[in-house]
Scaffold this motif. Structure first.
Motif, mmCIF file in Angstrom:
data_model
loop_
_atom_site.group_PDB
_atom_site.id
_atom_site.type_symbol
_atom_site.label_atom_id
_atom_site.label_comp_id
_atom_site.label_asym_id
_atom_site.label_seq_id
_atom_site.Cartn_x
_atom_site.Cartn_y
_atom_site.Cartn_z
ATOM 1 N N GLN A 154 6.044 83.413 62.576
ATOM 2 C CA GLN A 154 4.922 83.495 61.638
ATOM 3 C C GLN A 154 5.405 83.594 60.197
ATOM 4 O OE1 GLN A 154 1.966 86.460 62.835
ATOM 5 N NE2 GLN A 154 2.587 86.188 64.957
ATOM 6 N N LEU A 155 6.482 84.352 59.983
ATOM 7 C CA LEU A 155 7.015 84.510 58.630
ATOM 8 C C LEU A 155 7.543 83.182 58.094
ATOM 9 C CD1 LEU A 155 7.792 86.424 56.297
ATOM 10 C CD2 LEU A 155 9.984 86.787 57.453
ATOM 11 N N THR B 260 1.897 88.147 45.314
ATOM 12 C CA THR B 260 2.857 89.189 45.677
ATOM 13 C C THR B 260 3.705 88.673 46.836
ATOM 14 O OG1 THR B 260 1.302 90.920 45.046
ATOM 15 C CG2 THR B 260 3.148 91.570 46.440
ATOM 16 N N ILE B 261 5.016 88.768 46.683
ATOM 17 C CA ILE B 261 5.951 88.195 47.661
ATOM 18 C C ILE B 261 6.861 89.286 48.224
ATOM 19 C CG2 ILE B 261 7.814 86.521 48.005
ATOM 20 C CD1 ILE B 261 5.090 85.261 47.409
ATOM 21 N N SER B 262 7.072 89.275 49.523
ATOM 22 C CA SER B 262 7.972 90.240 50.150
ATOM 23 C C SER B 262 9.396 90.086 49.628
ATOM 24 C CB SER B 262 7.962 90.058 51.670
ATOM 25 O OG SER B 262 8.992 90.836 52.263
ATOM 26 N N GLU B 263 9.999 91.216 49.280
ATOM 27 C CA GLU B 263 11.388 91.205 48.805
ATOM 28 C C GLU B 263 12.390 91.437 49.930
ATOM 29 O OE1 GLU B 263 12.133 93.951 45.690
ATOM 30 O OE2 GLU B 263 10.558 93.203 44.375
ATOM 31 N N ASP B 264 11.929 91.662 51.153
ATOM 32 C CA ASP B 264 12.848 91.980 52.247
ATOM 33 C C ASP B 264 13.948 90.933 52.351
ATOM 34 O OD1 ASP B 264 11.707 94.359 53.192
ATOM 35 O OD2 ASP B 264 10.150 93.253 54.248
ATOM 36 N N GLY B 265 15.178 91.388 52.263
ATOM 37 C CA GLY B 265 16.335 90.504 52.391
ATOM 38 C C GLY B 265 16.768 89.838 51.107
ATOM 39 N N ILE C 169 -2.349 93.427 53.547
ATOM 40 C CA ILE C 169 -1.646 92.290 54.145
ATOM 41 C C ILE C 169 -0.724 92.814 55.244
ATOM 42 C CG2 ILE C 169 0.016 90.430 53.751
ATOM 43 C CD1 ILE C 169 -0.985 90.214 50.910
ATOM 44 N N ILE C 170 -0.787 92.222 56.422
ATOM 45 C CA ILE C 170 0.080 92.612 57.531
ATOM 46 C C ILE C 170 1.524 92.241 57.202
ATOM 47 C CG2 ILE C 170 0.587 92.318 59.979
ATOM 48 C CD1 ILE C 170 -2.087 93.649 59.520
ATOM 49 N N THR C 171 2.418 93.229 57.212
ATOM 50 C CA THR C 171 3.822 92.981 56.864
ATOM 51 C C THR C 171 4.756 93.015 58.064
ATOM 52 O OG1 THR C 171 4.176 95.339 56.404
ATOM 53 C CG2 THR C 171 3.520 93.930 54.554
ATOM 54 N N ASN C 172 4.337 93.676 59.146
ATOM 55 C CA ASN C 172 5.187 93.726 60.334
ATOM 56 C C ASN C 172 4.314 94.065 61.537
ATOM 57 O OD1 ASN C 172 7.447 93.594 61.927
ATOM 58 N ND2 ASN C 172 8.272 95.587 61.358
ATOM 59 N N LEU D 252 1.201 88.006 61.221
ATOM 60 C CA LEU D 252 2.006 88.372 60.065
ATOM 61 C C LEU D 252 1.436 87.715 58.808
ATOM 62 C CD1 LEU D 252 4.582 90.121 59.913
ATOM 63 C CD2 LEU D 252 5.867 88.013 59.646
ATOM 64 N N HIS D 253 1.364 88.488 57.738
ATOM 65 C CA HIS D 253 0.846 88.047 56.434
ATOM 66 C C HIS D 253 -0.652 87.757 56.465
ATOM 67 C CE1 HIS D 253 4.989 86.833 54.592
ATOM 68 N NE2 HIS D 253 4.916 88.099 54.927
#
Length: 711
Positions: free
Chosen positions: A309-310, A405-410, A648-651, A688-689
């Motif tokens: 999904q990501l 807004t964007i996920s910064e993970d990684g 927003i669903i993140t995980n 996800l998201h």
């Protein structure tokens, strides 16, 4: 592949044996999972890529098992103990546990009590104790008194050690004990270390815990085993030694014969010792590991679904993008990217405390937006994200320019990686991180493939599960996503190209190098000019690569070159050119796929061709949608039970879903708060998201935890 393996795989996956056999044959020929699932549907019966990947997993498992069987048969044969019956049992094994049980008596051992007793010549006495004709075990044992064996009692003790090892190595005994142990309760207790270490507090709910092993949720079991590894819990099964030992005695004697009444006491003692010293520790460990393996598979499955999904998150496309990596003391890092993700400009602004240089920051941002005609803004969701989003509201954005807004993970992992250093050797990690945030908005798939999936923040206990299985699942998922979307041969990075079916890292670099020297690709067929890219690799990869502006419009579609001749016939039958046919839904609706069926090409492939001709190169990803957090929530202190908020669903995990509501802390929707009828499977309720509305249930300020309910 042997029929027993084919039938077993078919049973596990609930498919037909012929589907498995065809897949196994195609794997042996060097075909890849994406190619098989997309272009060989007649042979697979329409299996999707996930099922084909499962078949591949089991084919590999049983190929390894065949190698293991050959080793085992040689060892037992060299020992002179290989009977036709044993050879047949080994040959028909489909369980590695059963196979290792059969091998156990002949597996080389370190020094044990039984091997010591054997070295003292006590094995004949052990045989005598198991013989129905032995009437006086003590008298027989007296004949074994010698150097190293002082008394008849010592001789009997050594014989019992030998019998105990035989009991523990009897396949029927072990399997029946496993069946019993699987029904027992897992019991945990806190260790002394847990009382003195504050890190143990997160495992408090397991300090006094008991639950049938078969009913423990995957995430609970993984948490328990992690706590055990960290020294905070002792873990075991509540076995019933008396009943288990009695069952072991019966199963052993059923295999080897019941002893005489006068020897039964000696054998009972040996079996009791076998259970306490050998069977219980071994089988308990095996059964718990077996349960963990199931938990691993469940958790890895969730991780794979989340990753899919990501990676397939909606892209904004080729828009000039301003990327912002927000921060307080060290400022907000800005990077401007062109539509292809190339870095045009970068700088730092300090609109937040302690500098509070808002005016200069505003002028800088406005200048970049005007100078480069920015079409989209990407803001990382880390520290100072909310404050930065509010600051950007003061900027005069073009009418169609949106802020995301964007996920910064990684992102920090990427910025310090070898990949980032190759892409931006002259820029520091802060610039690389901002670039990654911007590219994730433009095309999440192309950017996220550069980062180890374990660092993307969408897993569940990913560091505790089987790392080999995890890597296999994640690699297959990334490969499936890349090939489902398709790759632009003219612009793709080597990091994206390496996931295209049949390519890999080495060929990916060769393709990019050739592209640079040749000035790009004008056709798919030109791929055959790339060094070391032969006909087999071309067959596997060609259908997943897109050549923009090619003379043959099919080169920019998912139609495989091997099927071009079919499209030529379809166009000729309609009296139009291929170029006129491609993308013309009205003309495509007139095609009767059944007219083009041949012994080699069936309706599944033909239907795919017609569908692709109607909408060539259609991106399977959804369109990106705008989103905004509640503007009256700035910190966890602002939350109150009953508040309704966008998020927003993140995980997604087995026990619930985490939601970004615009704060540093994510909230949790527990599975019990996802449906009206009690617990629900989170993976079947949300994605996800996904943009959702939630209600605040509770707020734990001390631990920074937010409980939510899905509306």
């Amino acid at each position: 592949m042997k029929e027993i393996y084919i039938n077993h795989i078919a049973g596990i996956l609930q498919v037909k044996a012929w589907q498995v056999e065809n897949c196994a044959d195609m794997f042996a020929e060097g075909n890849t999972i994406p190619f098989i699932s997309r272009y060989r549907k007649e042979k697979t019966g329409g299996m999707d890529d996930a099922t084909v990947a499962e078949v591949k997993h089991w084919v590999d498992v049983f190929e390894e098992m065949e190698t293991r069987k050959a080793t085992i048969l040689k060892v037992i044969g060299d020992a002179g103990a290989l009977t036709p019956e044993l050879e047949d049992r080994i040959g028909n094994c489909v369980s590695s546990t059963e196979l290792e049980d059969l091998y156990l008596p002949w597996r080389p051992k370190r020094r044990t009590r039984a091997t010591v007793a054997k070295s003292l010549g006590l094995e004949p006495l052990a045989d005598a104790l198991l013989d129905k004709r032995t009437a006086d075990p003590l008298r027989v044992a007296a004949g074994f008194v010698r150097e190293g064996v002082a008394t008849a009692e010592d001789a009997l003790a050594g014989a019992r050690d030998i019998i105990a090892e035989r009991v523990a190595e009897t396949a029927a005994v072990r399997e029946n004990q496993r069946a019993s142990f699987r029904l027992r309760r897992l019991v945990t207790k806190a260790t002394k270390a847990a009382a003195s270490d504050p890190e143990a507090a997160k495992y408090r709910s397991y300090f006094e815990y008991s639950m049938p092993l078969s009913r423990i949720q995957a995430h609970n079991l993984l948490a328990i085993l992690r706590a055990q590894n960290e020294g905070f819990l002792s873990v075991g099964l509540d076995t019933d030694p008396e009943k288990c030992s009695a069952k072991a005695y019966y199963d052993f004697c059923k295999e080897t014969g019941f002893p005489s009444p006068s020897c039964a006491f000696q054998v009972h003692q040996a079996v009791d010792d076998a259970f306490d010293r050998l069977i219980e520790p071994s089988i308990s460990g095996e059964v718990i590991r077996e349960a963990k393996q199931k938990a691993d598979i469940e958790s890895i499955g969730i991780f794979g679904d989340n990753l899919r999904q990501l990676l397939l998150s909606p892209p904004v496309g080729q828009k000039v993008t301003l990327a912002v990596d927000p921060g307080f003391r060290n400022g907000c890092k800005l990077a401007v990217l062109d539509g292809n993700g190339n870095l045009l400009d970068h700088t730092i602004i300090f609109p937040h405390p302690p500098q509070n240089d808002k005016v200069k920051a505003l002028l800088t941002v406005q200048g970049l937006i005007d100078r480069y005609r920015v079409e989209a803004v990407a803001v990382g969701n880390g520290t100072a994200s909310r404050e930065t989003m509010e600051f950007l509201r003061r900027v005069d954005l073009p009418e169609e320019c949106k802020v995301w807004t964007i996920s910064e993970d990684g992102a920090s992992i990427y910025s310090a990686s070898e990949v980032a250093r190759e892409e931006f050797p002259d820029e520091d990690v802060t610039v690389r991180g901002a670039v990654s945030i911007g590219r994730r908005l433009q095309d999440p798939l192309s950017e996220l493939v550069k980062i180890d999936p374990k660092n993307l923040g969408v897993g569940q206990y990913q560091h505790d599960v089987d790392q080999g299985l995890l890597k296999e699942k994640l690699d297959n998922t990334v490969e499936a996503c890349v090939n489902a979307v398709g790759v632009n041969l003219g612009t793709a990075s080597p990091y994206l190209l390496q996931y295209v079916a049949g390519i890999g890292p080495s060929l990916a670099r060769s393709i990019v190098s050739y592209r640079a020297s040749a000035g790009g690709f004008k056709s798919r067929e030109q791929l055959l000019e790339v060094p070391r890219l032969g006909p087999r690799a071309y067959q596997q990869c060609a259908g997943f690569l897109r050549v923009k502006g090619a003379s043959n419009p099919l080169d920019d579609s998912a139609v495989h070159p091997e099927s071009y001749f079919i499209v030529d016939r379809m166009a000729a039958d309609l009296g139009v050119s291929v170029r006129d046919l491609v993308g013309n839904q009205e003309l495509c609706s007139k095609i009767d796929p059944s007219r083009y069926v041949t012994p080699d090409v069936g309706l599944p492939t033909l239907n795919d061709i017609v569908k692709e001709l109607a909408k060539p190169g259609l991106d399977p990803r959804e369109a990106v949608t705008e989103f905004a957090f509640a503007d009256y929530i700035h910190s966890i202190d602002d939350l109150r039970p009953g508040m309704e908020l966008p998020g927003i669903i993140t995980n997604i995990t087995a026990f619930g879903a985490f939601v970004d509501i615009g704060l540093h802390e994510n909230g949790l929707i527990h599975s019990s708060q996802m449906g009206k009828g009690g617990h629900a499977d989170p993976s079947k309720v949300v994605k996800l998201h996904q943009q959702v509305r939630v209600s605040v249930l509770n707020v734990d300020l001390e631990r920074g935890r937010i409980g939510l309910r899905l509306l």
